[in-house]
Design an enzyme around this catalytic site. Structure first.
Site, mmCIF file in Angstrom:
data_model
loop_
_atom_site.group_PDB
_atom_site.id
_atom_site.type_symbol
_atom_site.label_atom_id
_atom_site.label_comp_id
_atom_site.label_asym_id
_atom_site.label_seq_id
_atom_site.Cartn_x
_atom_site.Cartn_y
_atom_site.Cartn_z
ATOM 1 N N GLY A 19 0.955 7.478 -1.015
ATOM 2 C CA GLY A 19 1.337 7.822 0.351
ATOM 3 C C GLY A 19 0.443 7.124 1.349
ATOM 4 O O GLY A 19 0.272 5.899 1.299
ATOM 5 N N LYS A 40 4.000 4.012 -10.336
ATOM 6 C CA LYS A 40 2.788 3.881 -9.519
ATOM 7 C C LYS A 40 1.562 3.612 -10.389
ATOM 8 O O LYS A 40 0.722 2.777 -10.060
ATOM 9 C CB LYS A 40 2.583 5.148 -8.691
ATOM 10 C CG LYS A 40 3.623 5.319 -7.585
ATOM 11 C CD LYS A 40 3.587 6.722 -7.001
ATOM 12 C CE LYS A 40 4.545 6.862 -5.809
ATOM 13 N NZ LYS A 40 4.720 8.270 -5.412
ATOM 14 N N GLY A 42 12.629 15.908 2.820
ATOM 15 C CA GLY A 42 12.473 14.451 2.760
ATOM 16 C C GLY A 42 11.343 13.993 1.859
ATOM 17 O O GLY A 42 10.865 12.871 1.962
ATOM 18 N N GLU A 102 0.823 -1.205 0.000
ATOM 19 C CA GLU A 102 0.000 0.000 0.000
ATOM 20 C C GLU A 102 0.860 1.259 0.000
ATOM 21 O O GLU A 102 0.499 2.278 -0.598
ATOM 22 C CB GLU A 102 -0.914 -0.016 1.232
ATOM 23 C CG GLU A 102 -1.949 1.077 1.274
ATOM 24 C CD GLU A 102 -2.934 1.016 0.110
ATOM 25 O OE1 GLU A 102 -3.756 0.110 0.080
ATOM 26 O OE2 GLU A 102 -2.849 1.889 -0.772
ATOM 27 N N GLU A 135 12.722 11.463 -3.833
ATOM 28 C CA GLU A 135 13.500 10.227 -3.881
ATOM 29 C C GLU A 135 14.990 10.586 -3.782
ATOM 30 O O GLU A 135 15.392 11.707 -4.105
ATOM 31 C CB GLU A 135 13.268 9.514 -5.216
ATOM 32 C CG GLU A 135 11.857 9.050 -5.453
ATOM 33 C CD GLU A 135 11.500 7.806 -4.652
ATOM 34 O OE1 GLU A 135 12.324 6.884 -4.562
ATOM 35 O OE2 GLU A 135 10.396 7.776 -4.084
#
Lengths: 396, 396
Positions: A127, A198, A180, A122, A183
């Protein structure tokens, strides 16, 4: 109702891995114990008892006292080996590695079936939003018609900074990295590749197709110029990186990841910062909309935790649409309306456009608006100049 | 992966029932057959073969050739008898009757367990939004902290018409009825009772408590006056009926359904028309937001259909938090900041307020803004006048 004791081998102890460790320690009701933590660099100081750590990942995957592997490393090739071998060793696996999953979907589905163990991911898409779970469980009948979403928090954050704070691309990017959201290799975000990976996973759970992600039409945000931002502002648009997939009544699917002009009355207009937003269209319930934090430590940890929690009850993805072997196929044969900004007319092959609606030229700025066969966008035969920016008009 | 043939007894053939019939007929992949349809009035003409209909509901519940009962009638007392007996007869049940479910949760959970058959009711809460499924499956760990939502499409539609189109309450209500958004007895919507019933179900799936819904703090929208609308407009607020439940670190829960001032930067501000919107707060993933159509034929049918579809795979609610017998308890012992508009100072007991911040009086308008112990709102000891309007300030 079973309630299985989970004995976890955690591989990777970055921000998300450490977050998971802290939460599991403080949530005894989950009945999950971290037995070992695999790391690459054993000389770094860590916020956990040193006896938990090992840099011998094999000893974790082969540990008979571990029944769950939580894989949270960055390297997709190493992650693939870890996940594959863990499934072969009949251990349940939780992963957040979208690139690895998108690239190996068929094999990973087979491995789950053959070894009768689940792989949950998931955290790989949307997110903290439970999008895969919803596609699996709730939209499992064949009424889903479209998926549209902001599914890369990092680019959404960067585009916001370009538009609202007038930052330059590199300033915005370094801010996203500092917070943060990006990637470790930011090219994966800004080229659209992360969203493409995704969307490759979404296409499986939404429409039952597994494709080579190279087939997804895409253009990144790297080349977005201040002239593009000014054009959007003038029209009261925002530019967002939108992943889009839809199916028609003939089971023909189109799928793309493109910077897109969003009008102020559109639902995505107010999905700002590092947030993600996903709209699902179905014949019955019209549009349904989900939004929430899309990047960063805690949203990812939240999704990983929900997967761990679901393993207590032997939850697994059923891949119902994929297993039903539907006739759905990716075609990408429609024309899309785009704005293209470039430096030199010579670098653009106007013959590639089905229609050209507008052209603009000033000393400092050149663009055209026209219709392009969507499949040609990836071929890039229509441009010689790799600094061209391309922005899609939504719903056109 | 099982894929069970569903043989359905459909009870009720109103707008939703007929919608379900049409869709199942046109979706052979669902492998669901409607064996019989129970109706009250057999003289009405129906858009389905006459041999399907019967007014002998018992013959459906006892039919050994039927393994699923889909109950879509309005009468909550009859619905309770039908659902109970169907479960005792070991038939899976899908229902949309929130009042009935909220009133009998404990017994219905026991009946499911004892007879080892599921009762699904996604359509009872949040229209087409998969909220129960998400609370059950995704938020099953104990990190959920708050639920906030517009969960009654009819009152949201009416409030919109009052505020944007300057309609009177009765004009707005009759428009909502004409469009099929309101319950057949609209008092259930406008008094807040419908939202209270839904919140009663949510409290179970979100926090594992089953309570007498009388304990939920509530005030309806019936008394909202044009002066209240004017007050809200002046401050750039919208008034929405908000269902709210939150838990603190001591497992103390507060739950209310109150008309609420929503500021323009709040997520609920743009949930207009008959739409529903739900925000879930968790310690990890911050706020997550869901929105979609909340009332009307197709959204309800969509949720019912997803439940039917899930029965093919023997899906059932696990009631994990309820079964975990957590120490969570409803207390409602906090003070809430409210705006109260009334005709006569004599009808208001000022002593009931902890603090009074503002009072206003003109020839045609009187209001006060102050803090009231939330539990006193239901007692109504603080008002003698039942035409008082009360509006909550969000997050206060």
């Amino acid at each position: 109702m079973t309630n299985k004791k989970l004995k976890i081998g955690l591989i990777g102890f970055g921000v998300v891995g450490e977050g998971i460790y802290q939460v599991l320690k403080n949530t005894p009701s989950l009945d999950a114990e971290i037995v070992k933590i695999g790391i690459k660099n054993s000389s770094k100081e860590r916020n956990a008892p040193s006896e938990l750590f090992t840099n011998d990942v094999q000893s974790i995957i082969n540990n008979p006292n571990i029944n769950v592997i939580v894989e949270l490393i960055d390297d997709d090739i190493a992650a693939y080996q870890i996940v594959k071998q863990s499934l072969l060793n009949k251990k349940a696996v939780v992963s957040a590695n979208k690139k690895m999953i998108a690239a190996h979907q068929k094999e990973l589905i087979e491995l789950q079936k053959e070894n009768n163990v689940p792989l949950l991911y998931e955290a790989a898409v949307g997110g903290s939003l439970p999008i895969i779970r919803n596609l699996e469980e709730y939209y499992d009948n064949d009424l889903l018609q479209s998926f549209e979403g902001i599914i890369n928090g990092s680019t959404n954050y960067i585009l916001g900074k370009l538009q609202e704070n007038n930052l330059s691309f590199s300033e915005a990017l370094s801010l996203a990295q500092k917070l943060g959201f990006a990637e470790s290799n930011p090219h994966i975000d800004v080229s659209g590749e992360d969203a493409v990976n995704k969307l490759g996973i979404i296409l499986n759970h939404a429409f039952g197709i597994v494709i080579d992600t190279q087939q997804i039409v895409r253009h990144g945000i790297t080349n977005i110029k201040k002239e593009d931002i000014a054009f959007a502002k003038e029209k009261n648009y925002k530019i967002k990186l939108i992943a889009n997939a839809k199916i028609d009544e003939n089971q023909r699917i189109t799928a793309s990841v493109l910077p897109t002009f969003i009008q102020s009355n559109e639902i995505f207009f107010n999905i700002d910062q590092e947030n993600n937003g996903i709209a699902l269209g179905s014949s019955f319930s019209d549009k349904q909309f989900f939004s929430g934090k899309g990047a960063g430590r805690y949203p990812t940890a939240s999704a990983v935790l929900s997967d761990i929690s679901a393993l207590r009850y032997d939850y697994k993805y059923e891949y119902r649409k994929y297993n039903a072997k539907l006739e759905n196929k990716l075609v990408n044969d429609c024309d899309v309306k785009v704005y293209v900004n470039f430096n030199n007319w010579q670098t653009i092959d106007k013959n590639c456009f089905t229609t050209i609606e507008e052209t603009f030229e000033s000393k400092t700025n050149k663009y055209l608006i026209g219709w392009l066969p969507s499949e040609s966008i990836n071929k890039e035969s229509w441009i010689q100049d790799t600094s061209v920016s391309l922005i899609h008009f939504q719903n056109n």
